[in-house]
Design a protein around this motif. Structure first.
Motif, PDB file in Angstrom:
ATOM      1  N   LEU A 119       0.835  -1.207   0.000  1.00 25.20           N
ATOM      2  CA  LEU A 119       0.000   0.000   0.000  1.00 25.20           C
ATOM      3  C   LEU A 119       0.867   1.254   0.000  1.00 25.20           C
ATOM      4  N   ASP A 176      -4.581   9.772  -0.066  1.00 19.94           N
ATOM      5  CA  ASP A 176      -3.571   9.533  -1.091  1.00 19.94           C
ATOM      6  C   ASP A 176      -3.897  10.322  -2.361  1.00 19.94           C
ATOM      7  N   LEU A 183      -4.557   3.046   7.198  1.00 24.70           N
ATOM      8  CA  LEU A 183      -5.639   3.245   6.224  1.00 24.70           C
ATOM      9  C   LEU A 183      -6.126   4.688   6.232  1.00 24.70           C
ATOM     10  N   THR A 217     -10.420   3.583  -1.747  1.00 24.08           N
ATOM     11  CA  THR A 217     -10.338   2.222  -1.208  1.00 24.08           C
ATOM     12  C   THR A 217     -10.063   2.240   0.286  1.00 24.08           C
ATOM     13  N   CYS A 218      -9.117   3.083   0.696  1.00 28.65           N
ATOM     14  CA  CYS A 218      -8.760   3.145   2.118  1.00 28.65           C
ATOM     15  C   CYS A 218      -9.896   3.731   2.946  1.00 28.65           C
ATOM     16  N   GLY A 253      -4.948  -2.112  -0.038  1.00 32.70           N
ATOM     17  CA  GLY A 253      -5.786  -1.401   0.926  1.00 32.70           C
ATOM     18  C   GLY A 253      -7.092  -2.132   1.187  1.00 32.70           C
ATOM     19  N   GLU A 254      -7.701  -2.634   0.114  1.00 35.82           N
ATOM     20  CA  GLU A 254      -8.952  -3.374   0.267  1.00 35.82           C
ATOM     21  C   GLU A 254      -8.730  -4.658   1.064  1.00 35.82           C
ATOM     22  N   HIS A 279      -4.353  -0.233  -4.491  1.00 37.45           N
ATOM     23  CA  HIS A 279      -5.779  -0.249  -4.119  1.00 37.45           C
ATOM     24  C   HIS A 279      -6.183  -1.596  -3.541  1.00 37.45           C
ATOM     25  N   TYR A 325      -3.652   6.855   4.311  1.00 26.66           N
ATOM     26  CA  TYR A 325      -3.723   6.743   2.859  1.00 26.66           C
ATOM     27  C   TYR A 325      -5.121   7.027   2.308  1.00 26.66           C
ATOM     28  N   SER A 326      -6.048   7.397   3.193  1.00 22.64           N
ATOM     29  CA  SER A 326      -7.365   7.866   2.737  1.00 22.64           C
ATOM     30  C   SER A 326      -7.270   9.220   2.061  1.00 22.64           C
TER      31      SER A 326
END
Length: 300
Positions: free
Chosen positions: A78, A113, A107, A121-122, A92-93, A89, A110-111
């Motif tokens: 990630l 990103d 997460l 995704t995050c 992260g999922e 992606h 990177y929300s």
């Protein structure tokens, strides 16, 4: 139960770049089904592979396995901005699918990103873990007939028109729209497939790619024309086009074959490779073979 030597032989097939990609995919899904740390170690080796498609599928399988042993590698993937966006992606999922509180902070980081598909995704993964920790997880949910670990639980709503309205409402939080998506998938009728297919015109590439994925899970021919249309769009995100190709391979109706053959030489590598894998899936679905993840059987 296979011994470590069998896992090594399957892992060797997965990691052998000289082997055809469809064969390596079958080895990957065999390892996913077997589980355990040795299987995960072989899957982890593939994150240095030249194929973004294979690496993305490796991350997906690690998420489906829901083994905490995979978390450190998924976090590394990630964070690695040299990896393709679809690989990051999927990592992260997968972290959201495993669902541990320990990954929430990364997460959240990177929300935001700069790659929107990674950020979205995050955000979804954070919401899924919140849902797992909330009282809402005790709500009465429809059974998932597909046995997959999804990035959002299905909605408790079962009215098709209302679910479609939520699915297409781009003002709603993405998590709520995903919940509507998985409810429509679980209904699995021609009407619900056609409702889902309308989502292939929504703004988010991540959302469109997930729509294609669930249409493939459903294996309902009602969405074929819309999947073909998005696959053929040269300005469509490769993430979406690749998922449309794999969905057509899963549906495996006669009218899918020519399109997959036509795009098996596409200039976009991930689309080309997806069509190769999809043609193998098509042949499997048309055959009388017992299982797709058959590498262990072939070893025997």
């Amino acid at each position: 139960m296979p011994d470590i030597f069998e896992i090594k032989r399957i892992g060797a097939k997965l990691c052998d770049v000289a082997r055809p990609l469809p064969e390596r995919f079958r080895a990957l899904f065999t390892l996913r089904n077997l589980g355990g740390e040795a299987a995960i170690d072989y899957i982890n080796e593939c994150f240095s592979d030249p194929s973004a498609l294979l690496k993305h599928e490796c991350a997906y399988c690690l998420g489906q396995m829901q083994d905490k042993y995979a978390i450190p590698k998924l976090i590394t993937v990630l964070k690695d901005t040299h990896q393709d966006a679809m690989v990051r992606h999927e990592a992260g999922e997968a972290l959201g699918a495993i669902g541990c509180d320990s990954v929430v902070q990364v997460l959240k980081e990177y929300s935001n990103d700069p790659v929107i598909e990674v950020a979205e995704t995050c955000q979804l993964a954070v919401e899924r873990i919140k849902w797992l920790n909330s009282q809402d997880k005790n709500e009465k949910l429809s059974q998932n007939p597909f046995k997959s670990v999804d990035p959002a639980p299905p909605s408790t709503e079962d009215d098709l028109a209302l679910l479609q309205q939520k699915l297409l409402n781009e003002n709603l939080p993405l998590f709520d729209r995903y919940r509507a998506m998985f409810s429509l998938r679980n209904i699995n009728t021609n009407s619900s497939a056609l409702a889902l297919a309308q989502g292939l015109k929504c703004n988010s590439a991540l959302f469109r790619h997930e729509i294609a994925y669930v249409l493939g899970q459903m294996q309902n021919p009602a969405g074929i024309e819309q999947l073909k249309e998005n696959l053929k769009l040269k300005d469509e995100s490769p993430m979406v086009r690749h998922e449309c190709a794999e969905a057509l391979g899963s549906i495996a109706a006669d009218e899918c074959l020519q399109t997959l053959q036509d795009f098996s030489q596409d200039k976009e590598v991930v689309v080309k490779e997806s069509c190769e894998v999809a043609l193998d899936m098509y042949q499997y679905e048309q055959s009388q073979d017992f299982q797709y993840a058959d590498t262990l059987t072939k070893l025997e």
